[in-house]
Scaffold this motif. Structure first.
Motif, short mmCIF file in Angstrom:
data_model
loop_
_atom_site.label_atom_id
_atom_site.label_comp_id
_atom_site.label_asym_id
_atom_site.label_seq_id
_atom_site.Cartn_x
_atom_site.Cartn_y
_atom_site.Cartn_z
N SER A 162 0.69 -1.17 -0.12
CA SER A 162 -0.08 -0.17 0.14
C SER A 162 0.62 1.18 0.09
O SER A 162 0.15 2.23 -0.11
CB SER A 162 -0.83 0.00 1.32
OG SER A 162 -0.08 -0.03 2.25
N GLY A 163 2.19 1.07 0.20
CA GLY A 163 3.06 2.41 0.01
C GLY A 163 3.35 2.96 1.58
O GLY A 163 3.89 4.03 1.55
N LEU A 164 2.79 2.28 2.48
CA LEU A 164 2.82 2.85 3.76
C LEU A 164 4.24 2.81 4.35
O LEU A 164 4.87 3.45 5.15
CB LEU A 164 1.68 2.30 4.80
CG LEU A 164 0.38 2.61 4.19
CD1 LEU A 164 -0.85 2.00 5.30
CD2 LEU A 164 0.17 4.39 4.54
N ALA A 165 4.55 1.49 3.98
CA ALA A 165 5.98 1.20 4.62
C ALA A 165 7.09 1.31 3.49
O ALA A 165 6.88 0.93 2.44
CB ALA A 165 6.00 -0.40 5.20
N VAL A 166 8.13 1.98 3.88
CA VAL A 166 9.23 2.26 2.94
C VAL A 166 10.67 2.01 3.28
O VAL A 166 11.64 2.03 2.41
CB VAL A 166 9.44 3.94 2.74
CG1 VAL A 166 8.06 4.42 2.22
CG2 VAL A 166 9.32 4.59 4.08
N ALA A 171 12.09 -2.46 -8.82
CA ALA A 171 12.21 -1.05 -8.47
C ALA A 171 11.57 -0.71 -7.08
O ALA A 171 12.58 -0.30 -6.24
CB ALA A 171 11.48 -0.01 -9.30
N VAL A 172 10.86 -1.35 -6.50
CA VAL A 172 10.25 -1.22 -5.20
C VAL A 172 11.28 -1.84 -4.25
O VAL A 172 11.64 -1.43 -3.27
CB VAL A 172 8.75 -1.88 -5.08
CG1 VAL A 172 8.34 -1.80 -3.59
CG2 VAL A 172 8.00 -1.07 -5.93
N ALA A 173 11.73 -3.18 -4.77
CA ALA A 173 12.45 -3.78 -3.87
C ALA A 173 13.99 -3.18 -3.52
O ALA A 173 14.48 -2.96 -2.53
CB ALA A 173 12.85 -5.24 -4.47
N ILE A 189 6.15 4.39 -7.82
CA ILE A 189 6.74 3.05 -8.22
C ILE A 189 5.72 2.03 -8.35
O ILE A 189 5.69 1.31 -9.18
CB ILE A 189 8.10 2.66 -7.69
CG1 ILE A 189 9.04 3.78 -7.38
CG2 ILE A 189 8.68 1.69 -8.57
CD1 ILE A 189 10.25 3.19 -6.73
N LEU A 190 5.05 1.98 -7.28
CA LEU A 190 4.01 0.85 -6.97
C LEU A 190 2.92 1.04 -8.17
O LEU A 190 2.37 0.03 -8.87
CB LEU A 190 3.38 0.88 -5.50
CG LEU A 190 4.23 0.38 -4.65
CD1 LEU A 190 3.83 0.94 -2.96
CD2 LEU A 190 4.12 -1.11 -4.71
#
Ligand SMILES: [Fe+2]
Length: 278
Positions: free
Chosen positions: A209-213, A243-245, A268-269
């Motif tokens: 969800s993009g909350l943890a970075v 890219a997220v990893a 990116i997500l």
């Protein structure tokens, strides 16, 4: 380490160049000997450090527990000294790992006051980020502390929110916290199911969800709490894209180390979702 002006330039660059190339920076690890529930001896600490190197980690921020049940020990000066001793041992044993000082700080209303008198540490001793550990057994709203830290220019990184049952039942409170400069750090092994199904589900929800970075090992030993950054990177890469990893395992930890702004994963997500649709 680069100068402050280099760091500011790095903040402005759209593509951040991590100091570590393709290797990982681990921002949360209990690798110092005989200070907390990590290794008991220097020999065990060196074994854990060898495992970090095998896991492709080149820089680790040592984050022994501070406050909570470690209130009477592990003050900043002791941790800095222990880091310096461990770095010397690593050098003499030919282990290619750099250790920086930090703390895994149990939330406490005295934190700002203790930072002022240099009793507790920010990550990499850099003054910008502090790693906060929530109490395990109960849930409390720490927004007043987050606001106070933020007013002093310190951004909070909350360790392993996926492992706090109380937090997953309070999504509104979590979203309220994230309006301040607050970042969530997932434990690598939670993404592999090693902390059970609830933590597994929560970790993937927070990441996708993009909350943890940020992802870190929070490793303590070579048995139940060993480092697993490479495995987590591969799993994130196949589930959410490389890219997220790379952002959560390499670039953002490197930004924390250098005191640069952490980048969001949301764009990116979205673009990797579009790629899947094509
Ligand atoms: Fe920890």
């Amino acid at each position: 380490m680069d100068s402050i002006s280099d760091n500011l330039d790095a903040n402005k660059r759209s593509v951040f160049e991590p100091i570590s190339g393709d290797k990982y920076v681990d921002i949360h690890c209990h690798c110092l000997p005989a200070v907390d529930d990590g290794p008991s001896t220097m020999s065990e600490a060196l074994s854990l450090c060898r495992a970090l190197v095998e896991d492709d980690i080149c820089v680790v921020i040592a984050t022994p527990h501070q406050l909570g049940r470690f209130s009477d020990c592990n003050e900043s000066a002791e941790i800095r000294e222990a880091v310096s001793v461990l770095n010397a041992e690593l050098k003499s044993n030919g282990i290619a790992l750099s250790v920086m000082a930090g703390g895994d700080v149990r939330v406490d209303e005295r934190i700002c006051q203790l930072l002022e008198v240099d009793k507790i540490l920010t990550l990499a001793d850099g003054g910008r980020y502090i790693l906060l550990e929530l109490p395990h057994q109960s849930f409390i709203d720490i927004e007043p502390l987050l606001i106070e830290l933020s007013s002093r220019g310190i951004e909070s990184i909350i360790s392993h929110p996926e492992r706090h049952g109380g937090l997953s039942g309070e999504p509104k409170i979590l979203l309220k916290w994230l309006k301040h400069p607050v970042h969530l750090q997932i434990t690598a092994s939670s993404l592999l199911g090693e902390f059970g199904s609830k933590a597994l589900e929560s970790a993937w929800h927070l990441l996708s969800s993009g909350l943890a970075v940020l992802v870190a090992t929070d490793s303590h030993d070579l048995s139940g709490r060993k480092p697993s950054m490479k495995a987590a990177f591969e799993r994130i890469s196949s589930q959410l894209g490389p890219a997220v990893a790379r952002l959560v395992c390499i670039e953002n930890p490197s930004r924390v180390l250098k005191g640069c702004a952490i980048a969001p994963t949301k764009n990116i997500l979205i673009s990797s979702d579009k790629d899947k649709e094509l």
